[in-house]
Design a protein around this motif. Structure first.
Motif, PDB file in Angstrom:
ATOM      1  N   ASN A  13      -7.105 -16.420  -2.638  1.00 35.20           N
ATOM      2  CA  ASN A  13      -6.405 -16.030  -1.410  1.00 35.20           C
ATOM      3  C   ASN A  13      -7.101 -14.882  -0.703  1.00 35.20           C
ATOM      4  OD1 ASN A  13      -4.125 -17.847  -1.205  1.00 35.20           O
ATOM      5  ND2 ASN A  13      -3.381 -16.887  -3.065  1.00 35.20           N
ATOM      6  N   ALA A  14      -7.544 -13.895  -1.449  1.00 37.34           N
ATOM      7  CA  ALA A  14      -8.256 -12.773  -0.839  1.00 37.34           C
ATOM      8  C   ALA A  14      -9.585 -13.241  -0.253  1.00 37.34           C
ATOM      9  CB  ALA A  14      -8.483 -11.664  -1.867  1.00 37.34           C
ATOM     10  N   GLY A  15     -10.282 -14.103  -0.960  1.00 37.16           N
ATOM     11  CA  GLY A  15     -11.543 -14.635  -0.456  1.00 37.16           C
ATOM     12  C   GLY A  15     -11.362 -15.454   0.806  1.00 37.16           C
ATOM     13  N   ASN A  16     -10.314 -16.262   0.838  1.00 36.07           N
ATOM     14  CA  ASN A  16     -10.025 -17.043   2.045  1.00 36.07           C
ATOM     15  C   ASN A  16      -9.697 -16.132   3.223  1.00 36.07           C
ATOM     16  OD1 ASN A  16     -10.439 -19.464   0.719  1.00 36.07           O
ATOM     17  ND2 ASN A  16      -8.271 -19.839   0.356  1.00 36.07           N
ATOM     18  N   GLN A  54      -0.258  -9.966  -6.092  1.00 36.68           N
ATOM     19  CA  GLN A  54      -0.456  -8.598  -6.564  1.00 36.68           C
ATOM     20  C   GLN A  54       0.890  -7.902  -6.789  1.00 36.68           C
ATOM     21  OE1 GLN A  54      -1.811  -5.548  -3.854  1.00 36.68           O
ATOM     22  NE2 GLN A  54      -3.275  -4.802  -5.369  1.00 36.68           N
ATOM     23  N   THR A  55       1.815  -8.073  -5.866  1.00 41.96           N
ATOM     24  CA  THR A  55       3.133  -7.451  -5.993  1.00 41.96           C
ATOM     25  C   THR A  55       3.869  -7.945  -7.229  1.00 41.96           C
ATOM     26  OG1 THR A  55       3.278  -7.143  -3.604  1.00 41.96           O
ATOM     27  CG2 THR A  55       5.352  -7.091  -4.833  1.00 41.96           C
ATOM     28  N   SER A  56       3.772  -9.237  -7.503  1.00 41.70           N
ATOM     29  CA  SER A  56       4.448  -9.762  -8.697  1.00 41.70           C
ATOM     30  C   SER A  56       3.843  -9.176  -9.968  1.00 41.70           C
ATOM     31  CB  SER A  56       4.404 -11.290  -8.726  1.00 41.70           C
ATOM     32  OG  SER A  56       3.097 -11.757  -8.990  1.00 41.70           O
ATOM     33  N   GLN A  77      -9.010  -7.382  -7.972  1.00 44.97           N
ATOM     34  CA  GLN A  77      -8.565  -6.214  -7.204  1.00 44.97           C
ATOM     35  C   GLN A  77      -9.652  -5.758  -6.220  1.00 44.97           C
ATOM     36  OE1 GLN A  77      -5.448  -4.811  -7.126  1.00 44.97           O
ATOM     37  NE2 GLN A  77      -4.994  -6.637  -8.279  1.00 44.97           N
ATOM     38  N   ASP A  78     -10.896  -5.823  -6.660  1.00 44.73           N
ATOM     39  CA  ASP A  78     -12.008  -5.480  -5.778  1.00 44.73           C
ATOM     40  C   ASP A  78     -12.070  -6.440  -4.596  1.00 44.73           C
ATOM     41  OD1 ASP A  78     -14.477  -4.082  -5.075  1.00 44.73           O
ATOM     42  OD2 ASP A  78     -15.497  -5.907  -5.740  1.00 44.73           O
ATOM     43  N   HIS A  79     -11.893  -7.709  -4.882  1.00 46.39           N
ATOM     44  CA  HIS A  79     -11.902  -8.729  -3.840  1.00 46.39           C
ATOM     45  C   HIS A  79     -10.775  -8.486  -2.837  1.00 46.39           C
ATOM     46  CE1 HIS A  79     -14.335 -12.129  -3.047  1.00 46.39           C
ATOM     47  NE2 HIS A  79     -13.463 -13.075  -3.310  1.00 46.39           N
ATOM     48  N   LEU A  80      -9.610  -8.156  -3.346  1.00 42.50           N
ATOM     49  CA  LEU A  80      -8.456  -7.895  -2.486  1.00 42.50           C
ATOM     50  C   LEU A  80      -8.718  -6.703  -1.567  1.00 42.50           C
ATOM     51  CD1 LEU A  80      -5.454  -8.601  -1.820  1.00 42.50           C
ATOM     52  CD2 LEU A  80      -4.854  -6.855  -3.488  1.00 42.50           C
ATOM     53  N   MET A  81      -9.196  -5.611  -2.121  1.00 41.22           N
ATOM     54  CA  MET A  81      -9.415  -4.415  -1.318  1.00 41.22           C
ATOM     55  C   MET A  81     -10.534  -4.616  -0.291  1.00 41.22           C
ATOM     56  SD  MET A  81      -6.956  -2.736  -2.361  1.00 41.22           S
ATOM     57  CE  MET A  81      -7.225  -1.389  -1.260  1.00 41.22           C
ATOM     58  N   THR A  82     -11.579  -5.308  -0.690  1.00 48.73           N
ATOM     59  CA  THR A  82     -12.673  -5.595   0.242  1.00 48.73           C
ATOM     60  C   THR A  82     -12.172  -6.480   1.381  1.00 48.73           C
ATOM     61  OG1 THR A  82     -14.288  -5.421  -1.538  1.00 48.73           O
ATOM     62  CG2 THR A  82     -14.992  -6.581   0.436  1.00 48.73           C
ATOM     63  N   SER A  83     -11.380  -7.454   1.039  1.00 46.50           N
ATOM     64  CA  SER A  83     -10.843  -8.365   2.051  1.00 46.50           C
ATOM     65  C   SER A  83      -9.929  -7.646   3.025  1.00 46.50           C
ATOM     66  CB  SER A  83     -10.098  -9.524   1.376  1.00 46.50           C
ATOM     67  OG  SER A  83     -10.987 -10.285   0.596  1.00 46.50           O
ATOM     68  N   ILE A  86     -12.193  -5.738   5.426  1.00 44.29           N
ATOM     69  CA  ILE A  86     -12.843  -6.637   6.380  1.00 44.29           C
ATOM     70  C   ILE A  86     -11.847  -7.149   7.403  1.00 44.29           C
ATOM     71  CG2 ILE A  86     -13.962  -8.904   6.612  1.00 44.29           C
ATOM     72  CD1 ILE A  86     -15.527  -8.171   4.068  1.00 44.29           C
ATOM     73  N   GLN A  87     -10.635  -7.424   6.963  1.00 45.43           N
ATOM     74  CA  GLN A  87      -9.611  -7.892   7.898  1.00 45.43           C
ATOM     75  C   GLN A  87      -9.303  -6.809   8.936  1.00 45.43           C
ATOM     76  OE1 GLN A  87      -6.174  -9.390   5.882  1.00 45.43           O
ATOM     77  NE2 GLN A  87      -5.133  -9.938   7.748  1.00 45.43           N
ATOM     78  N   ASP A  88      -9.188  -5.565   8.511  1.00 50.46           N
ATOM     79  CA  ASP A  88      -8.954  -4.468   9.456  1.00 50.46           C
ATOM     80  C   ASP A  88     -10.117  -4.327  10.430  1.00 50.46           C
ATOM     81  OD1 ASP A  88      -6.534  -3.876   8.248  1.00 50.46           O
ATOM     82  OD2 ASP A  88      -7.325  -2.206   7.064  1.00 50.46           O
TER      83      ASP A  88
END
Length: 107
Positions: A13-16, A54-56, A77-83, A86-88
């Motif tokens: 999901n983060a990668g997408n 992540q919340t769950s 977690q790294d993927h999530l934070m990087t994503s 990038i989204q911002d």
């Protein structure tokens, strides 16, 4: 669903979300702002799914459930934070391209 599957879901999901955000930048760069906005919305939806996972996991840990911190979990977690970053940045780039575009091309 086992723990590794949950982590893989977070990575996917983060990668997408990251991929959609990058597509938004590419579209905005060529003046296709409606398409860029669509990609930003899709990125937000994918990130929302990643955040749910992540919340769950965080809620489970708060309830006393124990998770092994593995390299895969760190990667997720790294993927999530990087994503998220990038989204911002994608939102900022799209806005900047809109302000500086003189072609006013829409598709």
């Amino acid at each position: 669903m086992d723990f590794q599957e949950i982590i893989i879901g977070l990575i996917v999901n983060a990668g997408n979300a990251k991929s959609k955000a990058m597509e938004a930048i590419k579209c905005a760069k060529t003046g296709h702002f409606n398409k860029a906005e669509t990609f930003l919305i899709e990125a937000e939806q994918q990130m929302s799914e990643a955040h749910k996972v992540q919340t769950s996991l965080i809620q489970g840990e708060a309830r006393g459930e124990s998770y092994q911190v593995s390299l895969l979990m760190v990667h997720a977690q790294d993927h999530l934070m990087t994503s998220l970053t990038i989204q911002d940045l994608a939102r900022e780039f799209v806005d900047l391209y809109k302000k500086t575009d003189t072609r006013k091309v829409e598709c």
